[in-house]
Design a protein around this motif. Sequence first.
Motif, PDB file in Angstrom:
ATOM      1  N   MET A 202       0.866  -1.199  -0.010  1.00 18.81           N
ATOM      2  CA  MET A 202      -0.069   0.008   0.177  1.00 18.81           C
ATOM      3  C   MET A 202       0.639   1.217   0.135  1.00 18.81           C
ATOM      4  N   SER A 203       2.009   1.106   0.617  1.00 17.30           N
ATOM      5  CA  SER A 203       2.616   2.520   0.886  1.00 17.30           C
ATOM      6  C   SER A 203       3.506   3.013  -0.211  1.00 17.30           C
ATOM      7  N   ASP A 204       3.754   4.285  -0.347  1.00 18.18           N
ATOM      8  CA  ASP A 204       4.913   4.703  -1.076  1.00 18.18           C
ATOM      9  C   ASP A 204       6.172   4.676  -0.284  1.00 18.18           C
ATOM     10  N   ARG A 205       6.207   4.831   0.746  1.00 19.21           N
ATOM     11  CA  ARG A 205       7.676   4.747   1.512  1.00 19.21           C
ATOM     12  C   ARG A 205       7.359   4.056   2.955  1.00 19.21           C
ATOM     13  N   ILE A 206       8.158   3.086   3.378  1.00 17.47           N
ATOM     14  CA  ILE A 206       8.161   2.489   4.658  1.00 17.47           C
ATOM     15  C   ILE A 206       9.044   2.736   5.374  1.00 17.47           C
ATOM     16  N   VAL A 207       8.817   3.168   6.700  1.00 14.28           N
ATOM     17  CA  VAL A 207       9.689   3.597   7.880  1.00 14.28           C
ATOM     18  C   VAL A 207       9.849   2.296   8.763  1.00 14.28           C
ATOM     19  N   VAL A 208      10.994   1.534   8.949  1.00 13.59           N
ATOM     20  CA  VAL A 208      10.989   0.488   9.678  1.00 13.59           C
ATOM     21  C   VAL A 208      11.646   0.726  11.026  1.00 13.59           C
ATOM     22  N   MET A 209      10.779   0.566  12.105  1.00 11.27           N
ATOM     23  CA  MET A 209      11.279   0.903  13.430  1.00 11.27           C
ATOM     24  C   MET A 209      11.737  -0.119  14.245  1.00 11.27           C
ATOM     25  N   ASN A 210      12.546   0.130  15.177  1.00  8.94           N
ATOM     26  CA  ASN A 210      13.085  -1.317  16.195  1.00  8.94           C
ATOM     27  C   ASN A 210      13.446  -0.339  17.376  1.00  8.94           C
ATOM     28  N   LEU A 211      13.060  -0.871  18.557  1.00  2.00           N
ATOM     29  CA  LEU A 211      13.395  -0.566  19.732  1.00  2.00           C
ATOM     30  C   LEU A 211      13.381   1.212  19.893  1.00  2.00           C
ATOM     31  N   GLY A 212      12.465   1.559  19.284  1.00  2.00           N
ATOM     32  CA  GLY A 212      12.223   3.110  19.451  1.00  2.00           C
ATOM     33  C   GLY A 212      12.789   4.069  18.338  1.00  2.00           C
ATOM     34  N   ARG A 213      13.853   3.243  17.550  1.00  2.00           N
ATOM     35  CA  ARG A 213      14.466   4.115  16.302  1.00  2.00           C
ATOM     36  C   ARG A 213      14.080   3.824  15.220  1.00  2.00           C
ATOM     37  N   ILE A 214      14.421   4.662  14.244  1.00  2.00           N
ATOM     38  CA  ILE A 214      14.112   4.253  12.700  1.00  2.00           C
ATOM     39  C   ILE A 214      15.396   3.566  12.343  1.00  2.00           C
ATOM     40  N   GLU A 215      15.063   2.587  11.729  1.00  2.00           N
ATOM     41  CA  GLU A 215      16.226   1.342  10.922  1.00  2.00           C
ATOM     42  C   GLU A 215      16.253   1.820   9.517  1.00  2.00           C
ATOM     43  N   GLN A 216      15.145   1.927   8.968  1.00  2.00           N
ATOM     44  CA  GLN A 216      15.570   2.479   7.344  1.00  2.00           C
ATOM     45  C   GLN A 216      14.253   3.089   6.975  1.00  2.00           C
ATOM     46  N   VAL A 217      14.323   4.123   6.022  1.00  2.00           N
ATOM     47  CA  VAL A 217      13.374   4.705   5.312  1.00  2.00           C
ATOM     48  C   VAL A 217      13.520   4.239   3.716  1.00  2.00           C
ATOM     49  N   SER A 218      12.638   3.733   3.175  1.00  2.00           N
ATOM     50  CA  SER A 218      12.932   3.461   1.920  1.00  2.00           C
ATOM     51  C   SER A 218      11.464   3.236   1.206  1.00  2.00           C
ATOM     52  N   SER A 219      11.501   3.120  -0.355  1.00  2.00           N
ATOM     53  CA  SER A 219      10.457   2.881  -1.072  1.00  2.00           C
ATOM     54  C   SER A 219      10.127   1.185  -0.783  1.00  2.00           C
ATOM     55  N   PRO A 220       9.005   0.435  -0.942  1.00  2.00           N
ATOM     56  CA  PRO A 220       8.924  -0.789  -0.640  1.00  2.00           C
ATOM     57  C   PRO A 220       9.761  -1.761  -1.444  1.00  2.00           C
ATOM     58  N   TYR A 221      10.043  -1.520  -2.705  1.00  2.00           N
ATOM     59  CA  TYR A 221      10.845  -2.235  -3.515  1.00  2.00           C
ATOM     60  C   TYR A 221      12.541  -2.312  -3.077  1.00  2.00           C
ATOM     61  N   GLU A 222      12.781  -0.760  -2.498  1.00  2.00           N
ATOM     62  CA  GLU A 222      14.204  -0.910  -2.202  1.00  2.00           C
ATOM     63  C   GLU A 222      14.476  -1.536  -0.801  1.00  2.00           C
ATOM     64  N   LEU A 223      13.172  -1.272  -0.048  1.00  2.57           N
ATOM     65  CA  LEU A 223      13.431  -1.975   1.387  1.00  2.57           C
ATOM     66  C   LEU A 223      13.513  -3.564   1.070  1.00  2.57           C
ATOM     67  N   TYR A 224      12.631  -4.158   0.512  1.00  2.13           N
ATOM     68  CA  TYR A 224      12.563  -5.535   0.377  1.00  2.13           C
ATOM     69  C   TYR A 224      14.134  -6.049  -0.312  1.00  2.13           C
ATOM     70  N   THR A 225      14.421  -5.408  -1.577  1.00  2.84           N
ATOM     71  CA  THR A 225      15.626  -5.859  -2.100  1.00  2.84           C
ATOM     72  C   THR A 225      16.890  -5.428  -1.659  1.00  2.84           C
ATOM     73  N   ARG A 226      17.067  -4.186  -0.932  1.00  3.42           N
ATOM     74  CA  ARG A 226      18.398  -3.445  -0.463  1.00  3.42           C
ATOM     75  C   ARG A 226      18.018  -3.267   1.085  1.00  3.42           C
ATOM     76  N   PRO A 227      18.106  -3.993   1.894  1.00  2.00           N
ATOM     77  CA  PRO A 227      17.961  -3.617   3.349  1.00  2.00           C
ATOM     78  C   PRO A 227      19.315  -3.171   3.847  1.00  2.00           C
ATOM     79  N   SER A 228      19.368  -2.041   4.518  1.00  2.00           N
ATOM     80  CA  SER A 228      20.676  -1.623   4.984  1.00  2.00           C
ATOM     81  C   SER A 228      21.103  -1.957   6.449  1.00  2.00           C
ATOM     82  N   SER A 229      20.224  -2.874   7.149  1.00  2.00           N
ATOM     83  CA  SER A 229      20.837  -3.299   8.535  1.00  2.00           C
ATOM     84  C   SER A 229      20.379  -4.524   8.777  1.00  2.00           C
TER      85      SER A 229
END
Length: 368
Positions: A202-229
Amino acid sequence: MDYDLELVGVGKIYDNGAPAVIDVNLQVGKGEFVALLGPSGCGKTTTLRMIAGFETITHGDILIRGKRVNDLSPERRPTSMIFQNYALFPHLTVRENAAFGLEVKRLPRAERTSKVDQILDKFSLADIADHRTDRLSGGQRQRLALARGLVTEPQILLLDEPLGALDANLRKAIQAELKLLQRNLGITFVFVTHAQSEALTMSDRIVVMNLGRIEQVSSPYELYTRPSSSFVAQFVGRNTILDGTLRAMRDQEVSVETQFGVFMGQRNAVLSVGGPAKIVIPSEAFDITSKAAGSFDAIAGQYAGNVMSGVIERREVVGHLASLTVELEGGRLVMMEGHVEKFRNESLQPGAKVWVAWKANDATVIAR
């Protein structure tokens, strides 16, 4: 660029000293659909409630269209929030529920009536306007919650897992309706969910959160194919993650030495030669070949050395999707998924000895 919503160093610390949200910085453009994704307790709902004004912030600033709203009460903010349980009033009718926000804002009766008539018609609720909410289906309740949230014409609509109470089929149908509605209205949506499929669909961008912090902000495709943590690689999708040491780096392409060999991938983090690294391979990126059908050298040449030896442990087919589980030397399990046509070779059965390979561009190398 002008943003509909900005969070600048926003944090929340509870009275007992426990941090709920830690230095969140985020910019949301006008008409954007942004999902806050993460496990329970990661801070996503607390962040949404701070934007709405239902939760005070400990430090930082919240700006809506450039205006600081930290000290504004919820009804004075240009936002509307839809809760997980919809928070409909069971003693009121559909029409009365839809009108509630306008009454809080003290709009004249004639204007209230006109706006409510229009919103009920838009959501196909006019025929049941005089029904009480306890007589509504799950889909009707969800549409009424949206109608009540949108009738006040907010600049930002905040949604706290509003599809969680729906069954799987209705949930999928409402997802499509919600995205189409958001696109047609052009209103900024901030959507909280713990379901990857909802965020990715559904989203244009996804903000992944963990333990109160932002881990990654990306488009759905980039998040799925290029995790940064490491957390994102483990939380989003089904990835195989191999620990290793960075051996060489040329622009974005790097090589990592692991216990299973030296493999190539695309860098998506700050790395240094000789330092620790992880190589992340999505389950869909794997190709598999029976050892009887090709030699190691032939497969390695085709995949730039990205090949491992294993034995098929399990094969499952559900509809048009198939999944294989392969046991590598040392007992490590690797899962691969794809269309049944990809794995239709009859030799790919449990017990078969195979080569598992992937292309360097499909793998991501991150810090360890």
